[in-house]
Scaffold this motif. Structure first.
Motif, mmCIF file in Angstrom:
data_model
loop_
_atom_site.group_PDB
_atom_site.id
_atom_site.type_symbol
_atom_site.label_atom_id
_atom_site.label_comp_id
_atom_site.label_asym_id
_atom_site.label_seq_id
_atom_site.Cartn_x
_atom_site.Cartn_y
_atom_site.Cartn_z
ATOM 1 N N ILE A 33 0.280 13.767 5.826
ATOM 2 C CA ILE A 33 -0.321 14.071 4.524
ATOM 3 C C ILE A 33 -1.824 14.323 4.644
ATOM 4 O O ILE A 33 -2.321 15.385 4.280
ATOM 5 N N CYS A 34 -2.547 13.342 5.180
ATOM 6 C CA CYS A 34 -4.014 13.471 5.217
ATOM 7 C C CYS A 34 -4.540 13.955 6.568
ATOM 8 O O CYS A 34 -5.684 14.376 6.660
ATOM 9 N N GLY A 35 -3.738 13.888 7.622
ATOM 10 C CA GLY A 35 -4.157 14.383 8.919
ATOM 11 C C GLY A 35 -4.961 13.399 9.745
ATOM 12 O O GLY A 35 -5.380 13.708 10.855
ATOM 13 N N LEU A 36 -5.179 12.187 9.249
ATOM 14 C CA LEU A 36 -5.889 11.155 10.001
ATOM 15 C C LEU A 36 -4.893 10.420 10.896
ATOM 16 O O LEU A 36 -3.693 10.428 10.647
ATOM 17 N N PRO A 37 -5.390 9.750 11.939
ATOM 18 C CA PRO A 37 -4.487 8.883 12.702
ATOM 19 C C PRO A 37 -3.925 7.812 11.768
ATOM 20 O O PRO A 37 -4.605 7.351 10.850
ATOM 21 N N VAL A 38 -2.666 7.406 12.006
ATOM 22 C CA VAL A 38 -2.017 6.501 11.063
ATOM 23 C C VAL A 38 -2.755 5.172 10.930
ATOM 24 O O VAL A 38 -2.689 4.529 9.883
ATOM 25 N N GLU A 39 -3.487 4.749 11.961
ATOM 26 C CA GLU A 39 -4.237 3.500 11.864
ATOM 27 C C GLU A 39 -5.383 3.597 10.855
ATOM 28 O O GLU A 39 -5.806 2.602 10.279
ATOM 29 N N CYS A 42 -0.017 8.876 0.938
ATOM 30 C CA CYS A 42 0.427 8.726 2.324
ATOM 31 C C CYS A 42 1.474 7.632 2.499
ATOM 32 O O CYS A 42 2.208 7.643 3.487
ATOM 33 N N LYS A 43 1.547 6.673 1.583
ATOM 34 C CA LYS A 43 2.425 5.524 1.750
ATOM 35 C C LYS A 43 3.888 5.908 1.990
ATOM 36 O O LYS A 43 4.508 5.385 2.908
ATOM 37 N N PRO A 44 4.489 6.815 1.194
ATOM 38 C CA PRO A 44 5.893 7.163 1.473
ATOM 39 C C PRO A 44 6.086 7.765 2.867
ATOM 40 O O PRO A 44 7.063 7.453 3.556
ATOM 41 N N TRP A 45 5.151 8.597 3.291
ATOM 42 C CA TRP A 45 5.265 9.203 4.623
ATOM 43 C C TRP A 45 5.144 8.134 5.703
ATOM 44 O O TRP A 45 5.868 8.155 6.690
ATOM 45 N N LEU A 46 4.240 7.184 5.503
ATOM 46 C CA LEU A 46 4.058 6.110 6.480
ATOM 47 C C LEU A 46 5.282 5.199 6.559
ATOM 48 O O LEU A 46 5.640 4.737 7.644
ATOM 49 N N ILE A 47 5.928 4.926 5.429
ATOM 50 C CA ILE A 47 7.122 4.078 5.425
ATOM 51 C C ILE A 47 8.235 4.742 6.228
ATOM 52 O O ILE A 47 8.959 4.083 6.968
ATOM 53 N N GLN A 48 8.361 6.063 6.121
ATOM 54 C CA GLN A 48 9.410 6.774 6.851
ATOM 55 C C GLN A 48 9.067 6.963 8.323
ATOM 56 O O GLN A 48 9.916 6.778 9.186
ATOM 57 N N ALA A 52 3.069 0.837 12.347
ATOM 58 C CA ALA A 52 1.646 0.741 12.031
ATOM 59 C C ALA A 52 1.394 -0.087 10.770
ATOM 60 O O ALA A 52 0.398 -0.798 10.668
ATOM 61 N N TYR A 53 2.284 -0.007 9.800
ATOM 62 C CA TYR A 53 2.131 -0.734 8.533
ATOM 63 C C TYR A 53 3.422 -1.470 8.204
ATOM 64 O O TYR A 53 4.169 -1.076 7.303
#
Length: 142
Positions: A15-21, A32-38, A43-44
């Motif tokens: 989504i934002c293009g930053l490293p997930v950390e 970004c939260k839904p993308w990170l959960i999948q 990382a989270y």
């Protein structure tokens, strides 16, 4: 001979293009939260465990009750009143420390700290320690 080190594989947010950390520090972490959960559950892990987000709602409710007073007087807490002989009223001073930032010129500013004497702090000692801690000039004005 020394072993060759392999480069670190960095996973970037879709989504934002930053490293997930660093995604939580980005401009749109909520998106970004839904993308990170999948895609980045390692990382989270707290995002996956919460799921419904009720904890965030409770924290938001607690923060609504908290407030920071800026200068001036606030009407949220009534001051205690003490009666003196003859019907005179003496207000009890609230024990609070007030920190103000006053801009003197374009880039110069003065930070004023008031209310330390109510806590039994010697102002001269506090001035000296604050001046040393923040590498600046400090003085006591009554």
């Amino acid at each position: 001979m020394a072993e060759k080190l392999e480069p670190v594989k960095v996973q970037y947010c879709g989504i934002c293009g930053l490293p997930v950390e660093y995604c939580e520090f980005g401009p749109d972490f909520e998106k970004c939260k839904p993308w990170l959960i999948q895609n980045a559950t390692d990382a989270y892990p707290d995002l996956v465990s919460k799921g419904d987000g009720k904890g965030a709602d409770e924290v938001a409710e607690q923060l609504k009750g908290a407030s920071i007073s800026s200068g001036g007087s606030s009407t949220s807490q009534p001051e205690e009143v003490k009666r003196l002989p003859g019907g005179k009223v003496k207000k009890k001073e609230r024990q609070e420390v007030i920190i103000e930032k006053v801009i003197r010129n374009k880039r110069k500013c003065i930070t004023t700290v008031r209310g330390l004497e109510r806590f039994g702090i010697k102002l001269a000692d506090a001035s000296k320690k604050l001046g040393k801690k923040f590498a600046t000039g400090a003085s006591v004005v009554k």
